[in-house]
Design an enzyme around this catalytic site. Structure first.
Site, PDB file in Angstrom:
ATOM      1  N   SER A 124      22.112 -35.116  29.153  1.00 45.69           N
ATOM      2  CA  SER A 124      21.594 -35.388  27.807  1.00 45.69           C
ATOM      3  C   SER A 124      22.550 -36.256  27.021  1.00 45.69           C
ATOM      4  CB  SER A 124      21.449 -34.089  27.014  1.00 45.69           C
ATOM      5  OG  SER A 124      20.763 -33.141  27.734  1.00 45.69           O
ATOM      6  N   HIS A 145      16.421 -39.390  32.099  1.00 52.96           N
ATOM      7  CA  HIS A 145      16.547 -38.303  31.128  1.00 52.96           C
ATOM      8  C   HIS A 145      15.177 -37.764  30.755  1.00 52.96           C
ATOM      9  CE1 HIS A 145      17.846 -36.848  26.897  1.00 52.96           C
ATOM     10  NE2 HIS A 145      18.047 -35.901  27.791  1.00 52.96           N
ATOM     11  N   GLU A 157      13.698 -41.207  29.595  1.00 57.04           N
ATOM     12  CA  GLU A 157      14.553 -42.354  29.284  1.00 57.04           C
ATOM     13  C   GLU A 157      15.193 -42.836  30.585  1.00 57.04           C
ATOM     14  OE1 GLU A 157      15.788 -41.293  24.671  1.00 57.04           O
ATOM     15  OE2 GLU A 157      17.104 -40.560  26.257  1.00 57.04           O
ATOM     16  N   ASN A 196      17.817 -38.467  21.250  1.00 58.04           N
ATOM     17  CA  ASN A 196      18.830 -37.563  20.697  1.00 58.04           C
ATOM     18  C   ASN A 196      19.737 -38.294  19.714  1.00 58.04           C
ATOM     19  OD1 ASN A 196      17.800 -35.497  22.209  1.00 58.04           O
ATOM     20  ND2 ASN A 196      19.326 -35.626  23.823  1.00 58.04           N
TER      21      ASN A 196
HETATM   22  N1  NAD Z   1      17.707 -27.913  28.531  1.00 58.08           N
HETATM   23  C1  NAD Z   1      17.361 -29.036  27.936  1.00 58.08           C
HETATM   24  O1  NAD Z   1      16.657 -29.044  26.917  1.00 58.08           O
HETATM   25  C2  NAD Z   1      17.778 -30.350  28.534  1.00 58.08           C
HETATM   26  C3  NAD Z   1      17.023 -31.496  28.248  1.00 58.08           C
HETATM   27  C4  NAD Z   1      17.366 -32.709  28.857  1.00 58.08           C
HETATM   28  C5  NAD Z   1      18.480 -32.767  29.683  1.00 58.08           C
HETATM   29  N2  NAD Z   1      19.218 -31.632  29.929  1.00 58.08           N
HETATM   30  C6  NAD Z   1      20.364 -31.747  30.852  1.00 58.08           C
HETATM   31  O2  NAD Z   1      19.950 -31.289  32.125  1.00 58.08           O
HETATM   32  C7  NAD Z   1      21.062 -30.718  32.821  1.00 58.08           C
HETATM   33  C8  NAD Z   1      20.707 -29.312  33.243  1.00 58.08           C
HETATM   34  O3  NAD Z   1      20.404 -28.553  32.089  1.00 58.08           O
HETATM   35  P1  NAD Z   1      19.533 -27.222  32.165  1.00 58.08           P
HETATM   36  O4  NAD Z   1      19.127 -26.915  30.775  1.00 58.08           O
HETATM   37  O5  NAD Z   1      18.504 -27.319  33.222  1.00 58.08           O
HETATM   38  O6  NAD Z   1      20.661 -26.173  32.625  1.00 58.08           O
HETATM   39  P2  NAD Z   1      20.469 -24.762  33.344  1.00 58.08           P
HETATM   40  O7  NAD Z   1      21.721 -24.022  33.095  1.00 58.08           O
HETATM   41  O8  NAD Z   1      19.159 -24.160  32.999  1.00 58.08           O
HETATM   42  O9  NAD Z   1      20.411 -25.157  34.913  1.00 58.08           O
HETATM   43  C9  NAD Z   1      21.487 -25.699  35.628  1.00 58.08           C
HETATM   44  C10 NAD Z   1      21.383 -25.184  37.043  1.00 58.08           C
HETATM   45  O10 NAD Z   1      22.272 -25.933  37.862  1.00 58.08           O
HETATM   46  C11 NAD Z   1      22.769 -25.048  38.834  1.00 58.08           C
HETATM   47  N3  NAD Z   1      23.824 -25.724  39.585  1.00 58.08           N
HETATM   48  C12 NAD Z   1      23.571 -26.597  40.577  1.00 58.08           C
HETATM   49  N4  NAD Z   1      24.708 -27.081  41.074  1.00 58.08           N
HETATM   50  C13 NAD Z   1      25.696 -26.518  40.413  1.00 58.08           C
HETATM   51  C14 NAD Z   1      27.091 -26.620  40.508  1.00 58.08           C
HETATM   52  N5  NAD Z   1      27.699 -27.457  41.369  1.00 58.08           N
HETATM   53  N6  NAD Z   1      27.815 -25.868  39.681  1.00 58.08           N
HETATM   54  C15 NAD Z   1      27.217 -25.043  38.785  1.00 58.08           C
HETATM   55  N7  NAD Z   1      25.875 -24.930  38.662  1.00 58.08           N
HETATM   56  C16 NAD Z   1      25.128 -25.652  39.475  1.00 58.08           C
HETATM   57  C17 NAD Z   1      23.013 -23.781  38.066  1.00 58.08           C
HETATM   58  O11 NAD Z   1      23.134 -22.656  38.941  1.00 58.08           O
HETATM   59  C18 NAD Z   1      21.753 -23.713  37.204  1.00 58.08           C
HETATM   60  O12 NAD Z   1      20.692 -23.034  37.867  1.00 58.08           O
HETATM   61  C19 NAD Z   1      22.254 -30.826  31.878  1.00 58.08           C
HETATM   62  O13 NAD Z   1      22.945 -32.004  32.170  1.00 58.08           O
HETATM   63  C20 NAD Z   1      21.577 -30.932  30.502  1.00 58.08           C
HETATM   64  O14 NAD Z   1      22.382 -31.590  29.554  1.00 58.08           O
HETATM   65  C21 NAD Z   1      18.883 -30.431  29.373  1.00 58.08           C
END
Ligand code: NAD
Length: 383
Positions: A124, A145, A157, A196
């Site tokens: 993000s 994104h 994006e 964002n």
């Molecule tokens: N949640 C949102 O609204 C949103 C929106 C857009 C982008 N993002 C981005 O997406 C990415 C993931 O966010 P999310 O909300 O899905 O997070 P989340 O915590 O829900 O999921 C992340 C997952 O990655 C796993 N994982 C895989 N490889 C890993 C490793 N090497 N070490 C640790 N964990 C590992 C974790 O176990 C977990 O299940 C981030 O970069 C976040 O900034 C989030």
């Protein structure tokens, strides 16, 4: 390589975003390897996908025979990173927002993924160029994104890092179209990208309103609810988590301008462990569910046009930097939020002198340099 050559996609991380990104690709007919670090995590993500697909089948939105194909042929889950990427034409990373973790992951998959495979991050906030720098294929690294929830939100994006090739960016763009989503090109790897970034000054404004005792959260939320928004800004911050807001604000303060630093009231709540919905209390009390906002308490001390002005001002700054066009700002916002109208459409008929005066007053009132009118606003370039 062309987008049509992408047949197999590896999605790393089966959390909130990863499972949604994988589901979207499965619906579009891709073979998908979904990977997480523990079997229970990957199973949880897979179960969320199956629950959602079963609903989409019952609503007639996904054909039953396609779901059968997903189950029997297309969908593979695993915990081994090398296995997840070894047949991939495109890898999409959605692991936690920690730079070192992302770098370590890309360093490893650079060795095990096919040489032609493209690498994408769903970060993000973080720099695509920096993530790609640890690989031997920075020209094949881009940002994809997605917005949460990925199955519902249309926007993706498509972000160009310093070394991303034009070919990679175009394949990413076409891949998004093939996933039945709306791509918007982000031509420069700037903090917050488009959506964002454009919305980042609103947090500054809402923090300043509290710190200067101008209005209470409920009174401001009531104004926005009266305008038809399903959730006001303070309730949204509570819903997202005040910790996420603090981290985001600190990041923007470092990456863009110190004015983005978290406000005093927000920091006090964060330090007291009042994180919003997840802790039961934030700006509102969540112990009995969603806070009840009394629209009769709407204040006249907050003018929603101030919000539009500070966000449009930030949009004008990234347009000036060559990140995207004003049209793309609106395309991105409409498709990321589901709002019927874009930000620039709201100011289209406002004369530049009026906007400039409004922004200059806000900058002075709150002592925030970032609210000072930007060049393209003063020139009326948005009209
Ligand atoms: N949640 C949102 O609204 C949103 C929106 C857009 C982008 N993002 C981005 O997406 C990415 C993931 O966010 P999310 O909300 O899905 O997070 P989340 O915590 O829900 O999921 C992340 C997952 O990655 C796993 N994982 C895989 N490889 C890993 C490793 N090497 N070490 C640790 N964990 C590992 C974790 O176990 C977990 O299940 C981030 O970069 C976040 O900034 C989030």
């Amino acid at each position: 390589m062309k987008a049509d050559d992408i047949k197999t996609v590896a999605v790393l991380g089966a959390g909130d975003m990863g499972h949604g990104i994988a589901e979207v690709a499965l619906i579009a007919g891709y073979r998908v390897f979904l990977r997480d670090i523990k079997p229970e995590f990957v199973d949880k993500g897979a179960n969320r996908i199956h629950d959602s697909l079963a609903k989409l089948v019952s609503k007639g939105k996904v054909p039953a025979d396609h779901y059968e194909k997903i189950k029997s042929e297309l969908f593979v889950t695993c915990t081994d990173l090398d296995e997840a990427v070894k047949e991939a034409d495109l890898v999409i990373e959605a692991i936690p927002e920690i730079m070192d973790l992302k770098k370590e992951t890309f360093r490893q998959i650079d060795k095990s993924a096919p040489a032609h495979a493209l690498f994408a991050s769903n970060t993000s906030t973080m720099s695509i160029s920096e993530i790609g720098s640890v690989t031997n294929r920075p020209e094949k690294m881009l940002g994809l994104h997605y917005f949460n929830p990925a199955v519902l939100m249309k926007l993706v994006e498509v972000i160009k890092g310093d070394k991303t090739s034009e070919e990679t960016l175009q394949i990413g763009y076409d891949f998004v179209l093939k996933n039945n989503k709306v791509p918007v090109r982000v031509n420069k790897d700037v903090p917050g990208f488009i959506v964002n970034r454009v919305q980042a000054p609103s947090v500054v404004l809402f923090n300043a309103i509290l710190d200067e005792n101008i209005a209470e959260p409920e009174a401001v939320d009531a104004v926005m609810r009266k305008l038809g928004m399903p959730m006001g800004p303070y309730e949204t911050m509570d819903y997202t988590g005040l910790d996420i807001n603090v981290h985001g604000s600190k990041y923007y303060a470092e990456a863009i301008h110190p004015d983005f630093a978290p406000g005093k009231t927000l920091m006090a709540k964060y330090e007291a462990g009042e994180l919003g919905k997840k802790s039961g209390k934030g700006f509102f009390d969540w112990s009995n569910g969603r806070p009840q906002i009394d629209v009769a308490r709407a204040t006249d001390k907050f003018d929603p046009m101030d919000l539009v002005a500070v966000n449009a001002n930030e949009a004008a700054k990234i347009v000036e930097q060559g990140v995207c066009s004003f049209e793309d700002v609106d395309k991105a916002i409409i498709n990321a939020t589901g709002n019927p109208m874009g930000l620039i459409a709201l100011i289209k008929n406002v004369p530049p002198e009026q906007l400039t005066e409004r922004l200059a007053k806000l900058a002075e009132k709150f002592g925030k340099e970032i609210f000072k009118p930007s060049r393209l606003i003063a020139e009326g370039a948005y009209r």
